[in-house]
Design an enzyme around this catalytic site. Structure first.
Site, PDB file in Angstrom:
ATOM      1  N   ARG A   1      95.660  71.063  53.537  1.00  0.00           N
ATOM      2  CA  ARG A   1      95.761  69.820  54.466  1.00  0.00           C
ATOM      3  C   ARG A   1      96.299  70.099  55.620  1.00  0.00           C
ATOM      4  O   ARG A   1      96.119  69.488  56.867  1.00  0.00           O
ATOM      5  CB  ARG A   1      96.273  68.733  53.746  1.00  0.00           C
ATOM      6  CG  ARG A   1      95.967  68.344  52.412  1.00  0.00           C
ATOM      7  CD  ARG A   1      97.041  67.477  51.548  1.00  0.00           C
ATOM      8  NE  ARG A   1      98.009  68.682  51.300  1.00  0.00           N
ATOM      9  CZ  ARG A   1      98.919  68.284  50.566  1.00  0.00           C
ATOM     10  NH1 ARG A   1      99.295  67.264  49.689  1.00  0.00           N
ATOM     11  NH2 ARG A   1      99.934  69.399  50.142  1.00  0.00           N
TER      12      ARG A   1
ATOM     13  N   SER B   1     100.954  64.933  46.083  1.00  0.00           N
ATOM     14  CA  SER B   1     101.889  64.264  44.600  1.00  0.00           C
ATOM     15  C   SER B   1     103.290  64.084  45.041  1.00  0.00           C
ATOM     16  O   SER B   1     103.781  63.196  44.491  1.00  0.00           O
ATOM     17  CB  SER B   1     101.658  65.463  43.668  1.00  0.00           C
ATOM     18  OG  SER B   1     100.155  65.759  43.450  1.00  0.00           O
TER      19      SER B   1
ATOM     20  N   HIS C   1      93.267  65.619  45.203  1.00  0.00           N
ATOM     21  CA  HIS C   1      92.851  66.760  44.386  1.00  0.00           C
ATOM     22  C   HIS C   1      91.270  66.412  43.704  1.00  0.00           C
ATOM     23  O   HIS C   1      90.591  67.377  43.584  1.00  0.00           O
ATOM     24  CB  HIS C   1      93.814  66.674  42.886  1.00  0.00           C
ATOM     25  CG  HIS C   1      95.297  67.024  43.383  1.00  0.00           C
ATOM     26  ND1 HIS C   1      96.211  66.250  42.902  1.00  0.00           N
ATOM     27  CD2 HIS C   1      95.371  68.113  43.835  1.00  0.00           C
ATOM     28  CE1 HIS C   1      97.128  66.800  43.193  1.00  0.00           C
ATOM     29  NE2 HIS C   1      97.086  67.984  43.887  1.00  0.00           N
TER      30      HIS C   1
ATOM     31  N   LYS D   1     109.545  73.558  41.353  1.00  0.00           N
ATOM     32  CA  LYS D   1     109.324  72.183  41.585  1.00  0.00           C
ATOM     33  C   LYS D   1     109.713  71.399  40.330  1.00  0.00           C
ATOM     34  O   LYS D   1     109.380  71.781  39.172  1.00  0.00           O
ATOM     35  CB  LYS D   1     107.656  71.518  41.814  1.00  0.00           C
ATOM     36  CG  LYS D   1     107.170  72.272  43.173  1.00  0.00           C
ATOM     37  CD  LYS D   1     105.737  71.431  43.384  1.00  0.00           C
ATOM     38  CE  LYS D   1     105.134  71.861  44.566  1.00  0.00           C
ATOM     39  NZ  LYS D   1     103.627  71.486  44.796  1.00  0.00           N
TER      40      LYS D   1
HETATM   41  O1  PNS Z   1     100.172  72.195  43.278  1.00  0.00           O
HETATM   42  P1  PNS Z   1     100.998  73.494  43.482  1.00  0.00           P
HETATM   43  O2  PNS Z   1     102.366  73.270  42.918  1.00  0.00           O
HETATM   44  O3  PNS Z   1     101.006  73.558  44.925  1.00  0.00           O
HETATM   45  O4  PNS Z   1     100.516  74.738  42.631  1.00  0.00           O
HETATM   46  C1  PNS Z   1     101.189  75.898  43.081  1.00  0.00           C
HETATM   47  C2  PNS Z   1     100.641  76.873  41.725  1.00  0.00           C
HETATM   48  C3  PNS Z   1     101.095  76.292  40.468  1.00  0.00           C
HETATM   49  C4  PNS Z   1      99.105  76.965  41.852  1.00  0.00           C
HETATM   50  C5  PNS Z   1     101.418  78.064  42.214  1.00  0.00           C
HETATM   51  O5  PNS Z   1     102.758  77.934  42.068  1.00  0.00           O
HETATM   52  C6  PNS Z   1     100.831  79.321  41.031  1.00  0.00           C
HETATM   53  O6  PNS Z   1      99.768  79.965  41.317  1.00  0.00           O
HETATM   54  N1  PNS Z   1     101.690  79.359  40.172  1.00  0.00           N
HETATM   55  C7  PNS Z   1     101.138  80.532  39.070  1.00  0.00           C
HETATM   56  C8  PNS Z   1     102.273  81.861  38.801  1.00  0.00           C
HETATM   57  C9  PNS Z   1     101.673  82.944  39.552  1.00  0.00           C
HETATM   58  O7  PNS Z   1     100.646  83.496  39.088  1.00  0.00           O
HETATM   59  N2  PNS Z   1     102.425  83.553  40.369  1.00  0.00           N
HETATM   60  C10 PNS Z   1     102.051  84.813  41.071  1.00  0.00           C
HETATM   61  C11 PNS Z   1     101.285  84.835  42.239  1.00  0.00           C
HETATM   62  S1  PNS Z   1     101.440  83.548  43.468  1.00  0.00           S
END
Ligand code: PNS
Length: 165
Positions: free
Chosen positions: A96, A133, A19, A43
């Site tokens: 990745r 993570s 990150h 998650k």
């Molecule tokens: O680190 P992660 O868990 O891969 O992050 C994922 C995250 C939090 C960026 C993703 O779940 C997200 O964008 N959540 C926000 C909710 C949202 O806007 N959803 C609609 C479009 S994807």
């Protein structure tokens, strides 16, 4: 929409060196970077959002990351609503592997349709290509040393046993 402002969203549960690598490189590309801790309902979390926020702030403060970097949390509404509110036209994500591409592509397409917000993918430094993570959570929960994979503030925090079992 101002593409000089970008958002790096993620669960950051906990923040890893991967990150930090993405944040460092994105901070060099944009005038202002918002590192956004987002609740991912898909998650099961190890750390509360406030703790992830603190660890990110400490990790960035102790790093060589330069520039205008804002750390914030977002748990209400769409990610693109936050981006629109702060005038960001870009989301930056680290990729990745092909697994990440498959996971991120639909979200990138949806976010562009929802609010004309583009997603920029950065390839990781190979040193961090295998760090996640979820692996850090697993190693930490089993009592292993996570210091090679996380910033020093995160290693210190997890080492104190302050995290949930
Ligand atoms: O680190 P992660 O868990 O891969 O992050 C994922 C995250 C939090 C960026 C993703 O779940 C997200 O964008 N959540 C926000 C909710 C949202 O806007 N959803 C609609 C479009 S994807």
């Amino acid at each position: 929409m101002n593409n000089r402002i970008a958002v790096v969203p993620g669960s950051f549960d906990p923040p890893t060196l991967g990150h930090l690598d993405v944040i460092r490189r994105a901070a060099a590309l944009y005038d202002q970077l918002h590192v956004l801790v987002v609740h991912n309902p898909g998650k099961e979390a190890m750390l509360p959002i406030a703790q992830r926020l603190t660890l990110l702030e400490q990790s960035i403060a102790e790093s060589d990351i330069e520039g205008d970097v804002v750390v914030a949390a977002w748990s209400v509404g769409l990610l693109v609503d936050y981006a629109t509110d702060v005038g960001a036209g870009v989301l930056v994500k680290g990729i990745r592997s092909q697994v990440d591409v498959a996971y991120e592509t639909p979200m990138a397409i949806v976010n562009r349709h929802l609010a004309h917000v583009e997603t920029v993918f950065l390839l990781p430094d190979p040193a961090h290509a295998l760090v996640s993570s979820s692996l850090v959570r697993q190693v930490a929960s089993l009592g292993g040393d996570v210091s090679p994979f996380v910033p020093a503030p995160v290693a210190r925090f997890l080492d104190t046993g302050a995290h949930p079992a």
